[in-house]
Design a protein around this motif. Structure first.
Motif, PDB file in Angstrom:
ATOM      1  N   ILE A 187       1.065  -1.391   0.240  1.00 56.77           N
ATOM      2  CA  ILE A 187      -0.046  -0.238  -0.122  1.00 56.77           C
ATOM      3  C   ILE A 187       0.729   1.310  -0.021  1.00 56.77           C
ATOM      4  O   ILE A 187       0.594   1.989  -0.662  1.00 56.77           O
ATOM      5  CB  ILE A 187      -1.159  -0.241   0.874  1.00 56.77           C
ATOM      6  N   ALA A 188       1.958   1.411   0.458  1.00 56.22           N
ATOM      7  CA  ALA A 188       2.882   2.493   0.407  1.00 56.22           C
ATOM      8  C   ALA A 188       3.049   2.598  -0.732  1.00 56.22           C
ATOM      9  O   ALA A 188       3.413   3.665  -1.405  1.00 56.22           O
ATOM     10  CB  ALA A 188       4.326   2.102   0.994  1.00 56.22           C
ATOM     11  N   ALA A 189       3.262   2.014  -1.882  1.00 55.02           N
ATOM     12  CA  ALA A 189       3.085   2.345  -3.710  1.00 55.02           C
ATOM     13  C   ALA A 189       2.461   2.510  -3.535  1.00 55.02           C
ATOM     14  O   ALA A 189       2.069   3.900  -4.912  1.00 55.02           O
ATOM     15  CB  ALA A 189       4.107   1.258  -3.741  1.00 55.02           C
ATOM     16  N   VAL A 190       1.353   2.313  -3.385  1.00 52.21           N
ATOM     17  CA  VAL A 190      -0.124   2.557  -3.905  1.00 52.21           C
ATOM     18  C   VAL A 190      -0.291   4.033  -3.811  1.00 52.21           C
ATOM     19  O   VAL A 190      -0.694   4.984  -4.576  1.00 52.21           O
ATOM     20  CB  VAL A 190      -1.469   1.568  -3.782  1.00 52.21           C
ATOM     21  N   VAL A 191       0.178   4.893  -2.122  1.00 56.41           N
ATOM     22  CA  VAL A 191      -0.132   6.248  -1.681  1.00 56.41           C
ATOM     23  C   VAL A 191       1.032   6.424  -2.443  1.00 56.41           C
ATOM     24  O   VAL A 191       1.047   8.197  -2.876  1.00 56.41           O
ATOM     25  CB  VAL A 191       0.063   5.731  -0.369  1.00 56.41           C
ATOM     26  N   GLY A 192       2.380   6.385  -2.118  1.00 57.79           N
ATOM     27  CA  GLY A 192       3.037   6.781  -3.263  1.00 57.79           C
ATOM     28  C   GLY A 192       2.953   7.185  -4.665  1.00 57.79           C
ATOM     29  O   GLY A 192       3.934   7.431  -5.524  1.00 57.79           O
ATOM     30  N   GLU A 193       1.749   6.982  -4.981  1.00 56.43           N
ATOM     31  CA  GLU A 193       1.741   6.843  -6.906  1.00 56.43           C
ATOM     32  C   GLU A 193       2.882   6.181  -7.679  1.00 56.43           C
ATOM     33  O   GLU A 193       3.232   7.006  -8.587  1.00 56.43           O
ATOM     34  CB  GLU A 193       0.886   7.639  -6.910  1.00 56.43           C
ATOM     35  N   ARG A 194       3.216   5.080  -6.981  1.00 57.80           N
ATOM     36  CA  ARG A 194       4.706   4.368  -8.483  1.00 57.80           C
ATOM     37  C   ARG A 194       4.228   3.402  -9.011  1.00 57.80           C
ATOM     38  O   ARG A 194       2.851   2.980  -9.198  1.00 57.80           O
ATOM     39  CB  ARG A 194       5.104   3.545  -6.794  1.00 57.80           C
ATOM     40  N   SER A 195       5.305   3.147  -9.283  1.00 58.15           N
ATOM     41  CA  SER A 195       4.819   2.082 -10.765  1.00 58.15           C
ATOM     42  C   SER A 195       4.650   0.865 -10.317  1.00 58.15           C
ATOM     43  O   SER A 195       4.150   0.555  -8.715  1.00 58.15           O
ATOM     44  CB  SER A 195       5.650   1.761 -11.741  1.00 58.15           C
ATOM     45  N   GLU A 196       3.624  -0.394 -11.069  1.00 57.80           N
ATOM     46  CA  GLU A 196       2.735  -1.634 -10.559  1.00 57.80           C
ATOM     47  C   GLU A 196       3.884  -2.015 -10.482  1.00 57.80           C
ATOM     48  O   GLU A 196       4.040  -2.872  -9.852  1.00 57.80           O
ATOM     49  CB  GLU A 196       2.421  -2.359 -11.609  1.00 57.80           C
ATOM     50  N   ALA A 197       5.247  -2.105 -11.314  1.00 56.78           N
ATOM     51  CA  ALA A 197       6.492  -2.895 -10.741  1.00 56.78           C
ATOM     52  C   ALA A 197       6.997  -2.674  -9.391  1.00 56.78           C
ATOM     53  O   ALA A 197       7.624  -3.485  -7.875  1.00 56.78           O
ATOM     54  CB  ALA A 197       8.218  -2.795 -12.122  1.00 56.78           C
ATOM     55  N   GLU A 198       7.593  -1.525  -8.947  1.00 56.62           N
ATOM     56  CA  GLU A 198       7.204  -0.653  -7.560  1.00 56.62           C
ATOM     57  C   GLU A 198       6.724  -1.723  -6.418  1.00 56.62           C
ATOM     58  O   GLU A 198       6.511  -2.839  -5.009  1.00 56.62           O
ATOM     59  CB  GLU A 198       7.505  -0.058  -7.051  1.00 56.62           C
ATOM     60  N   GLU A 199       5.142  -0.992  -6.921  1.00 57.87           N
ATOM     61  CA  GLU A 199       3.745  -1.952  -6.356  1.00 57.87           C
ATOM     62  C   GLU A 199       4.387  -3.554  -6.281  1.00 57.87           C
ATOM     63  O   GLU A 199       4.816  -4.296  -4.822  1.00 57.87           O
ATOM     64  CB  GLU A 199       3.017  -1.816  -6.486  1.00 57.87           C
ATOM     65  N   LEU A 200       4.478  -4.565  -6.851  1.00 60.51           N
ATOM     66  CA  LEU A 200       4.825  -5.850  -7.058  1.00 60.51           C
ATOM     67  C   LEU A 200       5.247  -5.880  -5.961  1.00 60.51           C
ATOM     68  O   LEU A 200       6.255  -7.008  -5.142  1.00 60.51           O
ATOM     69  CB  LEU A 200       4.565  -6.168  -8.342  1.00 60.51           C
ATOM     70  N   ALA A 201       6.866  -5.516  -6.304  1.00 63.10           N
ATOM     71  CA  ALA A 201       8.884  -5.604  -5.947  1.00 63.10           C
ATOM     72  C   ALA A 201       8.101  -5.428  -4.458  1.00 63.10           C
ATOM     73  O   ALA A 201       8.707  -6.373  -3.808  1.00 63.10           O
ATOM     74  CB  ALA A 201       9.576  -4.334  -6.279  1.00 63.10           C
ATOM     75  N   LEU A 202       7.235  -4.084  -3.787  1.00 63.20           N
ATOM     76  CA  LEU A 202       7.295  -4.328  -2.098  1.00 63.20           C
ATOM     77  C   LEU A 202       6.403  -5.784  -1.482  1.00 63.20           C
ATOM     78  O   LEU A 202       6.464  -6.213  -0.419  1.00 63.20           O
ATOM     79  CB  LEU A 202       6.670  -2.940  -1.937  1.00 63.20           C
ATOM     80  N   ASP A 203       5.080  -5.801  -2.544  1.00 65.68           N
ATOM     81  CA  ASP A 203       4.422  -6.925  -1.874  1.00 65.68           C
ATOM     82  C   ASP A 203       5.153  -8.483  -1.254  1.00 65.68           C
ATOM     83  O   ASP A 203       5.173  -8.825  -0.951  1.00 65.68           O
ATOM     84  CB  ASP A 203       3.754  -7.131  -3.439  1.00 65.68           C
ATOM     85  N   ALA A 204       6.522  -8.239  -2.858  1.00 66.59           N
ATOM     86  CA  ALA A 204       7.459  -9.529  -3.055  1.00 66.59           C
ATOM     87  C   ALA A 204       7.977  -9.797  -1.839  1.00 66.59           C
ATOM     88  O   ALA A 204       8.427 -10.595  -1.071  1.00 66.59           O
ATOM     89  CB  ALA A 204       7.836 -10.169  -4.586  1.00 66.59           C
TER      90      ALA A 204
END
Length: 338
Positions: free
Chosen positions: A195-212
């Motif tokens: 969710i940090a990548a979502v609020v930071g409006e980052r790319s899907e790649a970064e979102e999935l990296a943080l999820d992983a």
């Protein structure tokens, strides 16, 4: 499997959560203010019971991950404060429910809420905290955040039911066990980071990296917990030594030892998991079997493997104080076993 974690903690210092705690200290004060405000109710039992667990000495690891990931992304807003509180409410609610299901009498070295106030009150206050978490999600206003956290809540519940149906079934396979802990433990770690990548409006790649990162850290964390139930002490764990054994919890060390044991050993494990072998002598025998079959060592090997996967997932991000703190959080999770 990778056998070692590439350490970033300075030589001579044990890995710890201190760098992450220092990094997010100011943010965490804001989160604690939200938690305190939102656990209030006109029904006095609710804040009394919730406060017993929330103030019970937990490290706030999951909300700290949300805050640290926001720092990793240089997010300058404040949305992460309410969302980190939301993560902590989800976690606390699941703990309240877990202790009822497990009949636990000790958590973090203190009597559990269900032992003090009873099972009905613990379940209902857990429900209250879940409801508060959804209020916070809605207030954030992001459907994507709502989808990630609500899905994590559903997956956690599925994992708990899956574990319940596998309870005392010593023939449970390793793949199913990893599926269980991936749901009941790792799903919230993953969501807390993502969710940090979502609020930071980052790319899907970064979102999935943080999820992983969060997912693999969560699995490693649980595997270490499984191992130290048989090889640590009450002060370290905050629960009774051998609780998993006496509760008939089929964890990875037991699965491996049962699969590798003799017919006599497998009979012992079946009897133990069904509650017929719960004495201190039985626990000592179980621990001896776990060590002689390499079950503890291999569980920790798997934990290191998932820990390395968590660290590797951060490869997308440039070096920073936040990244170093997130890497050391993985090292800390593994080092608890040593």
């Amino acid at each position: 499997m990778s056998a070692t974690i590439h350490r970033l903690a300075p030589a001579g210092r044990a890995p710890s959560l201190e760098p992450m705690m220092a990094l997010v200290a100011g943010d965490l004060n804001q989160v604690n203010s939200v938690i305190l405000a939102r656990m209030q109710s006109d029904i006095p039992l609710i804040p009394e019971l919730a406060g017993h667990l929330i103030a019970g000495g937990g490290k706030r690891m999951r909300p700290m991950l949300t805050l640290a990931c926001a720092r990793l992304l240089d997010y300058a807003g404040t949305r992460q404060h309410k969302l980190a509180a939301c993560v902590e409410f989800i976690h606390t609610a699941t703990l309240l429910h877990d202790d009822v299901v497990d009949g636990s009498d000790l958590r973090r070295g203190r009597r559990t809420a269900n032992m003090i106030w009873g099972n009905p009150a613990s379940v209902l206050v857990g429900d209250f905290l879940f409801s508060r978490s959804f209020e916070l999600m809605v207030e954030d206003g992001s459907l994507k955040v709502l989808r990630i956290l609500s899905n994590a809540s559903a997956v956690i519940a599925e994992g708990e039911v899956n574990q319940l149906t596998a309870q005392r079934q010593v023939e449970t396979g390793e793949d199913r066990y990893l599926e269980i802990i991936g749901a009941k433990t790792a799903a919230l770690f993953a969501a807390a980071c993502r969710i940090a990548a979502v609020v930071g409006e980052r790319s899907e790649a970064e979102e999935l990296a943080l999820d992983a990162y969060g997912r693999n850290l969560g699995i490693a964390f649980q595997l270490v917990d499984d191992a130290i139930d048989y090889s640590s002490d009450e002060e370290t764990m905050g629960k009774g030594v051998g609780d998993d054994f006496r509760d008939g919890k089929v964890t990875l060390p037991v699965i491996l030892a049962h699969a590798r044991g003799s017919d006599e050993d497998r009979k012992f494990w079946r009897d133990a998991m069904h509650g017929h072998r719960i004495s201190d002598a039985d626990l000592a025998h179980a621990t001896a079997l776990l060590n002689s079959t390499g079950a503890i060592a291999d569980t920790l090997q798997r934990a290191r493997h998932y820990g390395q996967r968590a660290i590797d997932a951060l490869g997308l991000f440039p070096a920073s104080q936040a990244k170093a703190a997130l890497v050391e959080a993985v090292e800390f999770a593994i080092a608890r076993a040593y």
